[in-house]
Design a protein around this motif. Structure first.
Motif, short mmCIF file in Angstrom:
data_model
loop_
_atom_site.label_atom_id
_atom_site.label_comp_id
_atom_site.label_asym_id
_atom_site.label_seq_id
_atom_site.Cartn_x
_atom_site.Cartn_y
_atom_site.Cartn_z
N PHE A 1 0.75 -1.30 -0.11
CA PHE A 1 -0.12 0.03 -0.13
C PHE A 1 0.76 1.17 0.12
N PRO A 2 0.40 2.23 -0.41
CA PRO A 2 0.93 3.86 -0.33
C PRO A 2 1.75 3.88 0.94
N GLY A 3 2.92 4.51 0.98
CA GLY A 3 3.85 4.56 2.04
C GLY A 3 4.62 3.67 2.35
N HIS A 4 4.44 2.35 1.58
CA HIS A 4 5.08 1.18 1.84
C HIS A 4 6.07 0.70 0.67
N GLU A 5 6.40 1.69 -0.20
CA GLU A 5 6.76 1.25 -1.32
C GLU A 5 8.37 0.56 -1.03
N ASP A 6 8.73 0.71 0.26
CA ASP A 6 10.12 0.27 0.32
C ASP A 6 10.00 -1.30 0.47
N LEU A 7 8.81 -1.90 0.61
CA LEU A 7 8.55 -3.28 0.29
C LEU A 7 9.06 -3.86 -1.12
N PHE A 8 9.33 -2.99 -1.88
CA PHE A 8 10.22 -3.34 -3.23
C PHE A 8 11.51 -3.47 -3.25
N ASP A 9 12.00 -3.04 -1.90
CA ASP A 9 13.55 -3.24 -2.01
C ASP A 9 13.84 -4.00 -0.80
N VAL A 10 13.21 -4.80 -0.02
CA VAL A 10 13.40 -5.76 0.80
C VAL A 10 13.89 -7.23 0.69
N PRO A 11 14.81 -7.89 1.29
CA PRO A 11 15.21 -9.34 1.06
C PRO A 11 14.12 -10.30 1.36
N GLU A 12 13.10 -9.95 2.15
CA GLU A 12 12.08 -11.02 2.43
C GLU A 12 11.40 -11.05 1.16
N TRP A 13 10.92 -12.43 1.18
CA TRP A 13 10.05 -12.75 -0.33
C TRP A 13 8.37 -12.55 0.00
N CYS A 14 8.24 -12.55 1.39
CA CYS A 14 6.74 -12.04 1.43
C CYS A 14 6.65 -11.60 3.06
N VAL A 15 5.74 -10.68 3.26
CA VAL A 15 5.54 -10.11 4.39
C VAL A 15 4.25 -9.79 5.02
N VAL A 16 3.85 -9.49 5.98
CA VAL A 16 2.66 -9.04 6.62
C VAL A 16 2.60 -7.44 6.49
N ILE B 1 -0.86 -10.88 3.77
CA ILE B 1 0.19 -11.48 3.52
C ILE B 1 0.53 -11.03 2.12
N THR B 2 1.41 -10.54 1.74
CA THR B 2 1.87 -10.02 0.40
C THR B 2 3.35 -10.53 -0.22
N LEU B 3 3.52 -10.89 -1.43
CA LEU B 3 4.82 -11.07 -2.00
C LEU B 3 5.43 -9.67 -1.91
N THR B 4 6.59 -9.74 -2.06
CA THR B 4 7.37 -8.34 -1.86
C THR B 4 7.89 -8.02 -3.39
N GLY B 5 8.48 -6.77 -3.47
CA GLY B 5 8.89 -6.35 -4.65
C GLY B 5 10.03 -7.14 -5.43
N SER B 6 10.62 -7.74 -4.48
CA SER B 6 11.81 -8.67 -4.62
C SER B 6 11.36 -9.83 -5.81
N ASP C 1 4.19 1.91 -9.20
CA ASP C 1 4.98 2.33 -10.03
C ASP C 1 6.35 1.54 -9.86
N ARG C 2 6.46 1.06 -8.90
CA ARG C 2 7.66 0.23 -8.46
C ARG C 2 7.67 -1.25 -8.91
N VAL C 3 6.60 -1.55 -9.94
CA VAL C 3 6.84 -2.80 -10.72
C VAL C 3 7.64 -2.66 -11.95
N LYS C 4 8.81 -3.02 -11.71
CA LYS C 4 9.85 -2.62 -13.04
C LYS C 4 10.72 -4.25 -12.98
N LEU C 5 10.22 -4.83 -13.96
CA LEU C 5 10.92 -6.11 -13.84
C LEU C 5 12.43 -6.20 -14.38
N THR C 6 13.02 -6.98 -13.46
CA THR C 6 14.57 -6.92 -13.85
C THR C 6 14.91 -7.48 -15.31
#
Ligand code: 6PG
Length: 240
Positions: A150-165, A176-181, A217-222
């Motif tokens: 959700f907005p304000g948690h864009e940092d979840l696109f840069d964390v090493p975890e695979w899924c978070v609460v 529970i959501t997959l992270t941006g990684s 916006d942070r969905v940018k595939l490697t």
């Protein structure tokens, strides 16, 4: 959205045909096809359309289904993304039970992120040390969220975890959501966006010059391909 392919479809039936074509092609090309489904209303409508299609050419035993996010509720709850997918489509398909990897929303959430991480480690091929899905299906919230980032948690696109609460900002509901990684490690991402209620956010996502930014916006595939599938209503404010 700028570096992505945008496809506008005239009806959900056409999108259902395109989805089935993709499944036929992939399950005949690959020994296993891993797909992470999204929740929300849009996939529901698509699943209902898919239910009446001819699945005979899809090698269902090669399809492995996961979820990009889940609400922390029981699998029978109407809020459950798994329950809705099962009701709308899965109960009509003969996908082997062992190929359906739901997130256990009924479990203690932090413990479940550990369990689901292990499930993905075992069943999704790794690429650059992260699970690489063949396809991650995403929706777009009218606040620009995607999956349950959700907005304000864009940092979840840069964390090493695979899924978070996470927590839904309005309802406080735990998710529970997959992270941006993982999302950005996918071979393909398909945003499915329908309805006039999304037209403003879609138009904003397409704006190159803006000061705001959103989780979507942070969905940018490697290395993969991101496509946006919009119906006429959701795309009605795009300058094309
Ligand atoms: C969820 C979804 C969420 C959804 C968007 C769009 O669990 O609700 O993962 O990210 O995709 O909110 O939902 P709609 O398709 O209902 O507009």
């Amino acid at each position: 959205m700028q570096s992505s392919e945008v496809r506008i479809f005239n009806s959900l039936d056409i999108l259902a045909d395109m989805s089935l074509e993709w499944l036929i092609e992939k399950t005949n090309q690959q020994q296993q096809v891993t797909v992470a489904l999204s929740g929300g209303r849009t996939p529901q409508s698509l699943f209902v359309k898919l239910r009446n299609k001819d699945w005979s050419k899809v090698k269902l035993d090669r399809l492995k289904l996961f979820w990009g996010d889940e609400r922390c509720v029981s699998p029978e709850n109407n809020e459950s993304n798994f329950a809705n997918a099962k009701r709308a489509l899965l109960s009509d398909l003969s996908i082997p039970e062992e190929n359906i990897f739901r997130i256990h929303g009924e479990n203690e959430p932090v413990a479940e992120t550990g369990r689901y991480t292990q499930v993905m480690a075992e069943h999704v091929p790794l690429h650059d040390e992260f699970p690489q899905f063949d396809l991650v299906v995403l929706g777009l919230g009218d606040d620009g969220h995607t999956a349950s980032i959700f907005p304000g948690h864009e940092d979840l696109f840069d964390v090493p975890e695979w899924c978070v609460v996470t927590r839904h900002p309005q309802t406080g509901q735990r998710r529970i959501t997959l992270t941006g990684s993982l999302i950005n490690n996918a071979k393909e991402v398909a945003f499915l966006v329908t309805g006039y209620s999304k037209a403003v956010m879609v138009a904003e996502m397409a704006e190159t010059k803006r000061t705001t930014s959103y989780p979507a916006d942070r969905v940018k595939l490697t290395n993969g391909k991101c496509r946006w599938y919009l119906d006429k209503e959701a795309s009605s404010m795009l300058r094309i």
